[in-house]
Design a protein around this motif. Structure first.
Motif, short mmCIF file in Angstrom:
data_model
loop_
_atom_site.label_atom_id
_atom_site.label_comp_id
_atom_site.label_asym_id
_atom_site.label_seq_id
_atom_site.Cartn_x
_atom_site.Cartn_y
_atom_site.Cartn_z
N GLU A 189 0.83 -1.21 0.00
CA GLU A 189 0.00 0.00 0.00
C GLU A 189 0.86 1.25 0.00
O GLU A 189 0.61 2.20 -0.76
N GLU A 190 1.90 1.28 0.84
CA GLU A 190 2.80 2.43 0.87
C GLU A 190 3.49 2.62 -0.47
O GLU A 190 3.64 3.75 -0.96
N GLY A 191 3.91 1.51 -1.07
CA GLY A 191 4.55 1.60 -2.38
C GLY A 191 3.60 2.13 -3.44
O GLY A 191 3.98 2.95 -4.28
N ALA A 192 2.33 1.69 -3.38
CA ALA A 192 1.34 2.17 -4.35
C ALA A 192 1.06 3.66 -4.14
O ALA A 192 0.92 4.41 -5.12
N GLU A 193 0.97 4.07 -2.87
CA GLU A 193 0.74 5.49 -2.60
C GLU A 193 1.92 6.32 -3.09
O GLU A 193 1.73 7.40 -3.67
N ASP A 194 3.13 5.86 -2.86
CA ASP A 194 4.31 6.58 -3.34
C ASP A 194 4.31 6.67 -4.86
O ASP A 194 4.63 7.72 -5.44
N ALA A 195 3.95 5.57 -5.51
CA ALA A 195 3.92 5.56 -6.97
C ALA A 195 2.85 6.51 -7.49
O ALA A 195 3.07 7.25 -8.45
N ALA A 196 1.66 6.51 -6.82
CA ALA A 196 0.59 7.40 -7.25
C ALA A 196 1.00 8.85 -7.07
O ALA A 196 0.71 9.70 -7.94
N ALA A 197 1.67 9.15 -5.96
CA ALA A 197 2.13 10.53 -5.73
C ALA A 197 3.14 10.94 -6.80
O ALA A 197 3.10 12.07 -7.31
N ALA A 198 4.03 10.02 -7.15
CA ALA A 198 5.03 10.34 -8.17
C ALA A 198 4.35 10.56 -9.53
O ALA A 198 4.73 11.47 -10.27
N GLU B 8 2.56 13.95 -9.40
CA GLU B 8 3.53 15.04 -9.51
C GLU B 8 4.05 15.16 -10.94
O GLU B 8 4.18 16.26 -11.48
N GLY B 9 4.34 14.02 -11.55
CA GLY B 9 4.81 14.05 -12.94
C GLY B 9 3.75 14.59 -13.88
O GLY B 9 4.06 15.35 -14.82
N THR B 10 2.48 14.23 -13.62
CA THR B 10 1.38 14.73 -14.46
C THR B 10 1.24 16.23 -14.30
O THR B 10 1.04 16.96 -15.29
N GLU B 11 1.32 16.71 -13.05
CA GLU B 11 1.23 18.15 -12.81
C GLU B 11 2.37 18.89 -13.49
O GLU B 11 2.17 19.96 -14.10
N ASP B 12 3.58 18.34 -13.39
CA ASP B 12 4.73 18.97 -14.05
C ASP B 12 4.54 19.01 -15.56
O ASP B 12 4.84 20.02 -16.22
#
Length: 156
Positions: A90-99, A102-106
């Protein structure tokens, strides 16, 4: 003919051939085997097993209960390990989703900035083209006016 004074020994009499010497080694090896057997007898008890007359009672319940507790403990440990693994995933998925977010926003910001730059460049190009058209039109009008004036003068 053979010389009668020659002694030919075909082991048909006389002394037997000398040999042996293995008797001492065999005695030494036998003694070592006996010593090892005595040491083994003392190490492994030295007495025969005792026999018990009468009934023998075996408590299987205690063993079954401890086995059940062990299975329960093992199941709890497995459940805890599965929970830890799920938390890690779950933590890994949350980190991946956040990344990804962030990449989409950039990327969106870069596209927006690129679009603004393109619009500015297009606006500037259109403005420059308009200025050039205006200059060309003004120049052509001036030339046409000059030509018209020149014709009018020549006809007068």
């Amino acid at each position: 003919m053979a010389d009668p004074n020659t002694n030919i020994n075909n082991n048909t009499g006389g002394e037997p051939p000398k040999g042996g010497g293995n008797t001492g080694i065999a005695l030494l090896v036998g003694g070592l085997v006996v010593i090892v057997a005595i040491i083994a007898w003392y190490i492994w008890g030295g007495q025969p097993a005792e026999t018990v007359d009468g009934d023998t009672e075996v408590n299987v319940e205690a063993t079954a209960e401890s086995a059940a507790e062990s299975v329960e403990d093992g199941a709890e440990d497995a459940a805890a390990a599965a929970d830890n693994a799920a938390d890690s995933v779950e933590e890994g998925a949350e980190d991946a989703a956040a990344a990804v977010e962030e990449g989409t926003e950039d990327a969106a910001a870069a596209v927006e900035e690129g679009a603004e730059d393109a619009a500015d460049a297009t606006g500037n190009a259109v403005e420059e083209a308009g200025d050039e058209i205006e200059e060309a039109t003004d120049g052509a009008s001036a030339d046409a006016d000059a030509d018209a004036n020149a014709e009018v003068e020549t006809t007068q």
